[in-house]
Scaffold this motif. Structure first.
Motif, PDB file in Angstrom:
ATOM      1  N   SER A 103       0.832  -1.207   0.000  1.00 43.46           N
ATOM      2  CA  SER A 103       0.000   0.000   0.000  1.00 43.46           C
ATOM      3  C   SER A 103       0.866   1.257   0.000  1.00 43.46           C
ATOM      4  N   ARG A 104       1.973   1.232   0.729  1.00 45.24           N
ATOM      5  CA  ARG A 104       2.853   2.397   0.789  1.00 45.24           C
ATOM      6  C   ARG A 104       3.672   2.554  -0.494  1.00 45.24           C
ATOM      7  N   TRP A 105       4.085   1.457  -1.068  1.00 45.06           N
ATOM      8  CA  TRP A 105       4.850   1.543  -2.322  1.00 45.06           C
ATOM      9  C   TRP A 105       3.970   1.980  -3.490  1.00 45.06           C
ATOM     10  N   PHE A 106       2.713   1.589  -3.474  1.00 44.80           N
ATOM     11  CA  PHE A 106       1.815   2.026  -4.546  1.00 44.80           C
ATOM     12  C   PHE A 106       1.560   3.535  -4.458  1.00 44.80           C
ATOM     13  N   ILE A 107       1.455   4.056  -3.240  1.00 48.26           N
ATOM     14  CA  ILE A 107       1.325   5.513  -3.081  1.00 48.26           C
ATOM     15  C   ILE A 107       2.598   6.197  -3.578  1.00 48.26           C
ATOM     16  N   THR A 108       3.743   5.611  -3.255  1.00 39.60           N
ATOM     17  CA  THR A 108       5.028   6.151  -3.721  1.00 39.60           C
ATOM     18  C   THR A 108       5.110   6.135  -5.239  1.00 39.60           C
ATOM     19  N   LEU A 109       4.672   5.050  -5.853  1.00 35.72           N
ATOM     20  CA  LEU A 109       4.672   4.948  -7.309  1.00 35.72           C
ATOM     21  C   LEU A 109       3.715   5.964  -7.933  1.00 35.72           C
ATOM     22  N   ALA A 110       2.625   6.270  -7.229  1.00 34.05           N
ATOM     23  CA  ALA A 110       1.711   7.312  -7.719  1.00 34.05           C
ATOM     24  C   ALA A 110       2.424   8.663  -7.751  1.00 34.05           C
ATOM     25  N   ASN A 219      -3.662  21.659 -15.244  1.00 34.99           N
ATOM     26  CA  ASN A 219      -2.870  22.342 -14.234  1.00 34.99           C
ATOM     27  C   ASN A 219      -3.588  22.319 -12.883  1.00 34.99           C
ATOM     28  N   SER A 220      -4.920  22.500 -12.904  1.00 34.92           N
ATOM     29  CA  SER A 220      -5.694  22.438 -11.669  1.00 34.92           C
ATOM     30  C   SER A 220      -5.620  21.048 -11.050  1.00 34.92           C
ATOM     31  N   LEU A 221      -5.724  20.013 -11.898  1.00 32.64           N
ATOM     32  CA  LEU A 221      -5.638  18.640 -11.399  1.00 32.64           C
ATOM     33  C   LEU A 221      -4.267  18.351 -10.805  1.00 32.64           C
ATOM     34  N   ASP A 222      -3.222  18.820 -11.453  1.00 31.79           N
ATOM     35  CA  ASP A 222      -1.861  18.620 -10.937  1.00 31.79           C
ATOM     36  C   ASP A 222      -1.677  19.301  -9.582  1.00 31.79           C
ATOM     37  N   GLN A 223      -2.234  20.483  -9.429  1.00 28.77           N
ATOM     38  CA  GLN A 223      -2.135  21.192  -8.154  1.00 28.77           C
ATOM     39  C   GLN A 223      -2.864  20.424  -7.047  1.00 28.77           C
ATOM     40  N   GLN A 224      -4.009  19.836  -7.396  1.00 26.57           N
ATOM     41  CA  GLN A 224      -4.744  19.037  -6.407  1.00 26.57           C
ATOM     42  C   GLN A 224      -3.941  17.814  -5.991  1.00 26.57           C
ATOM     43  N   VAL A 225      -3.339  17.155  -6.968  1.00 18.98           N
ATOM     44  CA  VAL A 225      -2.513  15.985  -6.666  1.00 18.98           C
ATOM     45  C   VAL A 225      -1.339  16.372  -5.779  1.00 18.98           C
ATOM     46  N   LEU A 226      -0.752  17.528  -6.043  1.00 18.32           N
ATOM     47  CA  LEU A 226       0.371  17.990  -5.236  1.00 18.32           C
ATOM     48  C   LEU A 226      -0.052  18.204  -3.780  1.00 18.32           C
ATOM     49  N   ARG A 227      -1.232  18.777  -3.577  1.00 19.12           N
ATOM     50  CA  ARG A 227      -1.738  18.961  -2.205  1.00 19.12           C
ATOM     51  C   ARG A 227      -1.974  17.605  -1.538  1.00 19.12           C
ATOM     52  N   MET A 228      -2.528  16.674  -2.291  1.00 22.20           N
ATOM     53  CA  MET A 228      -2.751  15.331  -1.753  1.00 22.20           C
ATOM     54  C   MET A 228      -1.436  14.682  -1.339  1.00 22.20           C
ATOM     55  N   LEU A 229      -0.399  14.876  -2.148  1.00 17.10           N
ATOM     56  CA  LEU A 229       0.903  14.285  -1.844  1.00 17.10           C
ATOM     57  C   LEU A 229       1.498  14.871  -0.568  1.00 17.10           C
ATOM     58  N   PHE A 230       1.437  16.185  -0.432  1.00 16.62           N
ATOM     59  CA  PHE A 230       2.001  16.826   0.759  1.00 16.62           C
ATOM     60  C   PHE A 230       1.287  16.342   2.022  1.00 16.62           C
ATOM     61  N   MET A 231      -0.046  16.247   1.971  1.00 13.14           N
ATOM     62  CA  MET A 231      -0.792  15.783   3.135  1.00 13.14           C
ATOM     63  C   MET A 231      -0.445  14.333   3.467  1.00 13.14           C
ATOM     64  N   TYR A 287     -10.464  10.300   3.576  1.00 10.33           N
ATOM     65  CA  TYR A 287     -10.823  11.604   4.127  1.00 10.33           C
ATOM     66  C   TYR A 287      -9.802  12.669   3.713  1.00 10.33           C
ATOM     67  N   LEU A 288      -8.536  12.266   3.554  1.00 12.37           N
ATOM     68  CA  LEU A 288      -7.522  13.190   3.039  1.00 12.37           C
ATOM     69  C   LEU A 288      -7.812  13.543   1.583  1.00 12.37           C
ATOM     70  N   TYR A 289      -8.149  12.532   0.781  1.00  5.49           N
ATOM     71  CA  TYR A 289      -8.482  12.789  -0.622  1.00  5.49           C
ATOM     72  C   TYR A 289      -9.681  13.732  -0.731  1.00  5.49           C
ATOM     73  N   THR A 290     -10.670  13.508   0.117  1.00  5.34           N
ATOM     74  CA  THR A 290     -11.885  14.328   0.068  1.00  5.34           C
ATOM     75  C   THR A 290     -11.592  15.773   0.440  1.00  5.34           C
ATOM     76  N   LEU A 291     -10.730  15.971   1.417  1.00  2.99           N
ATOM     77  CA  LEU A 291     -10.421  17.329   1.886  1.00  2.99           C
ATOM     78  C   LEU A 291      -9.546  18.095   0.905  1.00  2.99           C
ATOM     79  N   THR A 292      -8.665  17.404   0.199  1.00  2.00           N
ATOM     80  CA  THR A 292      -7.640  18.105  -0.589  1.00  2.00           C
ATOM     81  C   THR A 292      -7.897  18.137  -2.092  1.00  2.00           C
ATOM     82  N   SER A 293      -8.833  17.336  -2.605  1.00  2.00           N
ATOM     83  CA  SER A 293      -9.031  17.261  -4.053  1.00  2.00           C
ATOM     84  C   SER A 293     -10.477  17.555  -4.436  1.00  2.00           C
TER      85      SER A 293
END
Length: 323
Positions: A103-110, A219-231, A287-293
Protein backbone atom coordinates in the motif's frame (compact mmCIF):
# COMPACT_ATOMS: atom_id res chain seq x y z
CA UNK A 1 4.66 -1.75 40.93
CA UNK A 2 5.30 -5.49 41.04
CA UNK A 3 5.99 -7.57 37.96
CA UNK A 4 2.59 -9.28 38.02
CA UNK A 5 0.77 -5.96 38.47
CA UNK A 6 2.62 -4.43 35.52
CA UNK A 7 1.77 -7.39 33.30
CA UNK A 8 -1.91 -7.23 34.31
CA UNK A 9 -2.03 -3.45 33.77
CA UNK A 10 -0.50 -3.59 30.30
CA UNK A 11 -2.74 -6.49 29.25
CA UNK A 12 -5.81 -4.65 30.52
CA UNK A 13 -4.78 -1.41 28.82
CA UNK A 14 -4.18 -3.21 25.54
CA UNK A 15 -7.61 -4.81 25.76
CA UNK A 16 -9.29 -1.45 26.46
CA UNK A 17 -7.54 0.21 23.53
CA UNK A 18 -8.55 -2.67 21.28
CA UNK A 19 -12.15 -2.49 22.51
CA UNK A 20 -12.70 1.26 22.05
CA UNK A 21 -10.29 2.36 19.29
CA UNK A 22 -9.98 -0.53 16.87
CA UNK A 23 -13.72 -0.85 16.00
CA UNK A 24 -13.85 2.87 15.13
CA UNK A 25 -10.78 2.61 12.93
CA UNK A 26 -12.04 -0.58 11.31
CA UNK A 27 -15.45 0.92 10.42
CA UNK A 28 -14.16 4.29 9.18
CA UNK A 29 -11.19 2.70 7.42
CA UNK A 30 -13.20 -0.02 5.68
CA UNK A 31 -15.91 2.42 4.55
CA UNK A 32 -13.24 4.87 3.33
CA UNK A 33 -11.32 2.19 1.41
CA UNK A 34 -14.49 0.90 -0.24
CA UNK A 35 -15.38 4.44 -1.33
CA UNK A 36 -11.83 4.82 -2.67
CA UNK A 37 -12.24 1.67 -4.75
CA UNK A 38 -15.59 2.85 -6.14
CA UNK A 39 -14.34 6.36 -6.92
CA UNK A 40 -11.01 5.37 -8.47
CA UNK A 41 -12.85 2.88 -10.70
CA UNK A 42 -15.05 5.69 -12.10
CA UNK A 43 -14.66 6.19 -15.90
CA UNK A 44 -12.95 9.58 -15.51
CA UNK A 45 -10.34 8.33 -13.02
CA UNK A 46 -9.60 4.78 -14.08
CA UNK A 47 -7.99 6.09 -17.29
CA UNK A 48 -5.34 7.79 -15.15
CA UNK A 49 -2.26 5.74 -14.28
CA UNK A 50 -1.93 7.65 -11.00
CA UNK A 51 -5.46 6.62 -9.96
CA UNK A 52 -4.65 3.01 -10.80
CA UNK A 53 -1.88 3.16 -8.19
CA UNK A 54 -4.29 4.77 -5.71
CA UNK A 55 -6.79 1.97 -6.42
CA UNK A 56 -4.13 -0.69 -5.76
CA UNK A 57 -3.05 1.11 -2.57
CA UNK A 58 -6.66 1.11 -1.35
CA UNK A 59 -6.81 -2.67 -1.86
CA UNK A 60 -3.66 -2.94 0.28
CA UNK A 61 -5.15 -0.69 2.97
CA UNK A 62 -8.34 -2.74 3.04
CA UNK A 63 -6.39 -5.99 3.40
CA UNK A 64 -4.26 -4.45 6.17
CA UNK A 65 -7.34 -3.39 8.16
CA UNK A 66 -9.08 -6.75 7.67
CA UNK A 67 -6.09 -8.93 8.59
CA UNK A 68 -4.79 -6.66 11.35
CA UNK A 69 -7.76 -5.15 13.14
CA UNK A 70 -9.99 -8.15 12.47
CA UNK A 71 -7.61 -10.37 14.42
CA UNK A 72 -7.34 -7.90 17.30
CA UNK A 73 -11.10 -7.59 17.65
CA UNK A 74 -11.60 -11.35 17.46
CA UNK A 75 -9.13 -11.83 20.31
CA UNK A 76 -11.28 -9.71 22.66
CA UNK A 77 -13.77 -12.51 23.28
CA UNK A 78 -11.74 -15.48 22.11
CA UNK A 79 -8.27 -16.85 22.52
CA UNK A 80 -5.81 -14.88 20.38
CA UNK A 81 -5.14 -17.15 17.37
CA UNK A 82 -1.75 -15.47 16.87
CA UNK A 83 -0.43 -17.03 20.06
CA UNK A 84 -2.41 -20.25 19.82
CA UNK A 85 -1.61 -21.50 16.33
CA UNK A 86 1.85 -21.21 14.78
CA UNK A 87 0.42 -21.45 11.24
CA UNK A 88 -1.92 -18.53 11.85
CA UNK A 89 0.91 -16.57 13.49
CA UNK A 90 3.06 -16.99 10.38
CA UNK A 91 0.36 -16.40 7.74
CA UNK A 92 -1.19 -13.41 9.50
CA UNK A 93 2.23 -11.77 9.91
CA UNK A 94 3.10 -12.49 6.27
CA UNK A 95 -0.14 -11.05 4.84
CA UNK A 96 -0.03 -8.06 7.19
CA UNK A 97 3.54 -7.18 6.20
CA UNK A 98 2.87 -7.54 2.47
CA UNK A 99 -0.28 -5.40 2.55
CA UNK A 100 1.43 -2.70 4.63
CA UNK A 101 4.44 -2.48 2.31
CA UNK A 102 2.49 -2.71 -0.96
CA UNK A 103 0.00 0.00 0.00
CA UNK A 104 2.85 2.40 0.79
CA UNK A 105 4.85 1.54 -2.32
CA UNK A 106 1.82 2.03 -4.55
CA UNK A 107 1.32 5.51 -3.08
CA UNK A 108 5.03 6.15 -3.72
CA UNK A 109 4.67 4.95 -7.31
CA UNK A 110 1.71 7.31 -7.72
CA UNK A 111 4.05 10.17 -6.73
CA UNK A 112 6.65 9.05 -9.28
CA UNK A 113 3.90 8.71 -11.88
CA UNK A 114 2.74 12.30 -11.27
CA UNK A 115 6.31 13.53 -11.62
CA UNK A 116 6.61 11.72 -14.96
CA UNK A 117 3.27 13.05 -16.21
CA UNK A 118 4.24 16.67 -15.45
CA UNK A 119 7.70 16.36 -17.00
CA UNK A 120 8.64 18.23 -20.18
CA UNK A 121 10.52 15.11 -21.29
CA UNK A 122 8.36 13.01 -23.64
CA UNK A 123 10.07 9.75 -22.63
CA UNK A 124 9.29 10.36 -18.98
CA UNK A 125 5.69 11.23 -19.79
CA UNK A 126 5.34 7.88 -21.55
CA UNK A 127 5.97 6.24 -18.17
CA UNK A 128 2.64 7.64 -16.90
CA UNK A 129 0.44 5.22 -18.86
CA UNK A 130 -2.19 2.81 -17.51
CA UNK A 131 -0.58 -0.24 -19.16
CA UNK A 132 2.76 0.63 -17.52
CA UNK A 133 1.01 1.02 -14.16
CA UNK A 134 -0.55 -2.44 -14.38
CA UNK A 135 2.81 -4.02 -15.23
CA UNK A 136 4.64 -2.27 -12.38
CA UNK A 137 1.92 -3.21 -9.87
CA UNK A 138 2.27 -6.87 -10.89
CA UNK A 139 6.09 -6.80 -10.67
CA UNK A 140 6.17 -5.00 -7.30
CA UNK A 141 3.60 -7.42 -5.85
CA UNK A 142 5.61 -10.47 -6.95
CA UNK A 143 8.82 -8.89 -5.62
CA UNK A 144 7.46 -8.32 -2.11
CA UNK A 145 5.73 -11.71 -2.00
CA UNK A 146 9.25 -13.18 -2.22
CA UNK A 147 11.09 -10.67 0.00
CA UNK A 148 8.62 -11.05 2.89
CA UNK A 149 8.75 -14.85 2.89
CA UNK A 150 11.11 -14.89 5.89
CA UNK A 151 8.05 -14.23 8.05
CA UNK A 152 6.72 -17.66 7.14
CA UNK A 153 10.06 -19.20 8.14
CA UNK A 154 11.28 -17.41 11.27
CA UNK A 155 8.10 -16.34 13.07
CA UNK A 156 7.42 -18.29 16.26
CA UNK A 157 5.38 -18.11 19.45
CA UNK A 158 6.99 -17.53 22.83
CA UNK A 159 5.32 -16.31 26.03
CA UNK A 160 2.23 -14.89 24.26
CA UNK A 161 4.38 -13.14 21.65
CA UNK A 162 4.16 -13.94 17.94
CA UNK A 163 7.26 -12.74 16.12
CA UNK A 164 10.98 -13.25 15.52
CA UNK A 165 11.93 -14.04 19.09
CA UNK A 166 15.29 -15.83 19.15
CA UNK A 167 16.92 -15.58 15.72
CA UNK A 168 19.16 -12.49 15.85
CA UNK A 169 20.19 -12.61 12.18
CA UNK A 170 16.57 -12.86 11.02
CA UNK A 171 15.66 -10.00 13.35
CA UNK A 172 18.42 -7.77 11.93
CA UNK A 173 17.31 -8.61 8.38
CA UNK A 174 13.67 -7.92 9.21
CA UNK A 175 14.47 -4.58 10.85
CA UNK A 176 16.76 -3.48 8.01
CA UNK A 177 14.33 -4.22 5.20
CA UNK A 178 11.29 -2.77 7.03
CA UNK A 179 13.16 0.42 7.91
CA UNK A 180 14.14 0.76 4.25
CA UNK A 181 10.88 -0.42 2.67
CA UNK A 182 8.53 1.44 5.02
CA UNK A 183 10.52 4.03 6.95
CA UNK A 184 13.01 5.46 4.42
CA UNK A 185 12.27 4.77 0.76
CA UNK A 186 8.58 5.83 0.60
CA UNK A 187 8.76 9.18 2.46
CA UNK A 188 12.07 10.21 0.85
CA UNK A 189 10.75 9.35 -2.61
CA UNK A 190 7.50 11.20 -1.87
CA UNK A 191 9.42 14.30 -0.79
CA UNK A 192 11.63 14.26 -3.88
CA UNK A 193 8.67 13.60 -6.19
CA UNK A 194 6.63 16.41 -4.66
CA UNK A 195 9.53 18.84 -5.09
CA UNK A 196 10.08 17.76 -8.72
CA UNK A 197 6.35 17.98 -9.48
CA UNK A 198 6.26 21.51 -8.13
CA UNK A 199 9.30 22.42 -10.19
CA UNK A 200 7.80 20.89 -13.34
CA UNK A 201 4.57 22.81 -12.84
CA UNK A 202 6.50 26.06 -12.47
CA UNK A 203 8.48 25.36 -15.64
CA UNK A 204 5.34 24.55 -17.57
CA UNK A 205 3.68 27.71 -16.30
CA UNK A 206 6.61 29.83 -17.41
CA UNK A 207 6.65 28.31 -20.90
CA UNK A 208 2.96 28.96 -21.48
CA UNK A 209 1.83 32.51 -22.00
CA UNK A 210 -1.73 31.70 -22.97
CA UNK A 211 -3.13 28.56 -21.44
CA UNK A 212 -5.91 26.87 -23.36
CA UNK A 213 -8.84 25.43 -21.44
CA UNK A 214 -7.49 21.85 -21.38
CA UNK A 215 -4.17 23.08 -20.01
CA UNK A 216 -5.95 25.00 -17.26
CA UNK A 217 -7.91 21.91 -16.25
CA UNK A 218 -4.79 19.74 -16.24
CA UNK A 219 -2.87 22.34 -14.23
CA UNK A 220 -5.69 22.44 -11.67
CA UNK A 221 -5.64 18.64 -11.40
CA UNK A 222 -1.86 18.62 -10.94
CA UNK A 223 -2.13 21.19 -8.15
CA UNK A 224 -4.74 19.04 -6.41
CA UNK A 225 -2.51 15.98 -6.67
CA UNK A 226 0.37 17.99 -5.24
CA UNK A 227 -1.74 18.96 -2.21
CA UNK A 228 -2.75 15.33 -1.75
CA UNK A 229 0.90 14.28 -1.84
CA UNK A 230 2.00 16.83 0.76
CA UNK A 231 -0.79 15.78 3.13
CA UNK A 232 0.04 12.11 2.68
CA UNK A 233 3.74 12.72 3.30
CA UNK A 234 2.96 14.46 6.61
CA UNK A 235 0.52 11.75 7.73
CA UNK A 236 2.85 8.99 6.57
CA UNK A 237 5.72 10.24 8.71
CA UNK A 238 3.53 10.78 11.79
CA UNK A 239 1.92 7.33 11.60
CA UNK A 240 5.10 5.42 10.70
CA UNK A 241 7.61 6.83 13.21
CA UNK A 242 6.21 4.82 16.20
CA UNK A 243 6.63 1.56 14.27
CA UNK A 244 10.23 2.44 13.39
CA UNK A 245 10.94 3.03 17.06
CA UNK A 246 9.24 -0.25 17.88
CA UNK A 247 11.47 -2.13 15.42
CA UNK A 248 14.62 -0.67 16.95
CA UNK A 249 13.37 -1.57 20.45
CA UNK A 250 12.56 -5.15 19.39
CA UNK A 251 15.94 -5.59 17.68
CA UNK A 252 17.78 -4.42 20.80
CA UNK A 253 15.58 -6.63 23.01
CA UNK A 254 16.37 -9.80 21.08
CA UNK A 255 20.04 -9.46 22.04
CA UNK A 256 19.09 -9.72 25.74
CA UNK A 257 19.32 -13.36 26.91
CA UNK A 258 16.66 -14.95 29.10
CA UNK A 259 14.12 -12.14 28.87
CA UNK A 260 11.59 -12.17 31.69
CA UNK A 261 7.82 -12.39 31.29
CA UNK A 262 7.64 -8.73 32.26
CA UNK A 263 10.04 -7.75 29.49
CA UNK A 264 8.15 -9.81 26.91
CA UNK A 265 4.85 -8.23 27.98
CA UNK A 266 6.30 -4.75 27.57
CA UNK A 267 7.69 -5.74 24.17
CA UNK A 268 4.31 -7.09 23.09
CA UNK A 269 2.58 -3.88 24.22
CA UNK A 270 5.06 -1.71 22.31
CA UNK A 271 4.51 -3.86 19.21
CA UNK A 272 0.76 -3.37 19.66
CA UNK A 273 1.06 0.43 19.91
CA UNK A 274 3.28 0.67 16.84
CA UNK A 275 0.91 -1.56 14.89
CA UNK A 276 -2.30 0.33 15.65
CA UNK A 277 -0.61 3.58 14.60
CA UNK A 278 0.23 2.01 11.24
CA UNK A 279 -3.47 1.45 10.55
CA UNK A 280 -4.20 5.18 10.67
CA UNK A 281 -2.55 5.81 7.31
CA UNK A 282 -5.04 3.50 5.62
CA UNK A 283 -7.96 4.77 7.72
CA UNK A 284 -7.40 8.42 6.78
CA UNK A 285 -6.69 8.18 3.02
CA UNK A 286 -10.29 8.63 1.84
CA UNK A 287 -10.82 11.60 4.13
CA UNK A 288 -7.52 13.19 3.04
CA UNK A 289 -8.48 12.79 -0.62
CA UNK A 290 -11.88 14.33 0.07
CA UNK A 291 -10.42 17.33 1.89
CA UNK A 292 -7.64 18.10 -0.59
CA UNK A 293 -9.03 17.26 -4.05
CA UNK A 294 -12.01 18.95 -5.70
CA UNK A 295 -11.99 16.34 -8.47
CA UNK A 296 -12.21 13.54 -5.91
CA UNK A 297 -15.13 15.30 -4.17
CA UNK A 298 -16.90 15.78 -7.49
CA UNK A 299 -16.55 12.10 -8.39
CA UNK A 300 -17.75 11.16 -4.90
CA UNK A 301 -20.91 13.27 -5.38
CA UNK A 302 -21.43 11.84 -8.88
CA UNK A 303 -21.16 8.35 -7.41
CA UNK A 304 -24.11 9.00 -5.11
CA UNK A 305 -26.04 10.70 -7.90
CA UNK A 306 -25.44 7.72 -10.18
CA UNK A 307 -26.79 5.17 -7.70
CA UNK A 308 -29.69 7.43 -6.67
CA UNK A 309 -30.64 8.00 -10.32
CA UNK A 310 -30.32 4.28 -11.03
CA UNK A 311 -32.61 3.47 -8.08
CA UNK A 312 -35.24 5.91 -9.33
CA UNK A 313 -35.15 4.27 -12.76
CA UNK A 314 -35.58 0.76 -11.33
CA UNK A 315 -38.56 1.54 -9.07
CA UNK A 316 -40.97 2.83 -11.80
CA UNK A 317 -40.21 -0.11 -14.07
CA UNK A 318 -40.96 -2.50 -11.20
CA UNK A 319 -44.31 -0.82 -10.51
CA UNK A 320 -45.16 -0.90 -14.17
CA UNK A 321 -44.63 -4.67 -14.31
CA UNK A 322 -46.86 -5.17 -11.26
CA UNK A 323 -49.71 -3.20 -12.89
Amino acid sequence: MSSSNLIDTLNRLQKQLTLYICPIWLVFGTVGCLFNLLIFSRPKLRKSSCCIYFFAASVGHLLTLSVGLGTLLYSLNHSDPQIQTIIFCKIRGYLFQISIILSRWFITLACIDRYASTSLNIRLRNFAKPKIAYRIISLITCFWLIICIHRLIFYEIKENLCGIVNNIIASYYHTAYVVFAVGLFPPITMFISAYLIRRNLSLRQQRRINLVQNDLQQNSLDQQVLRMLFMQIICYIIFTLPQMGNLIFSTISITIPNRSNEHLTIERFVVFLGEIMLYLFGVTTFYLYTLTSQTFRSEFIKLFYFYHHRQNRIIPSTLEVQQ
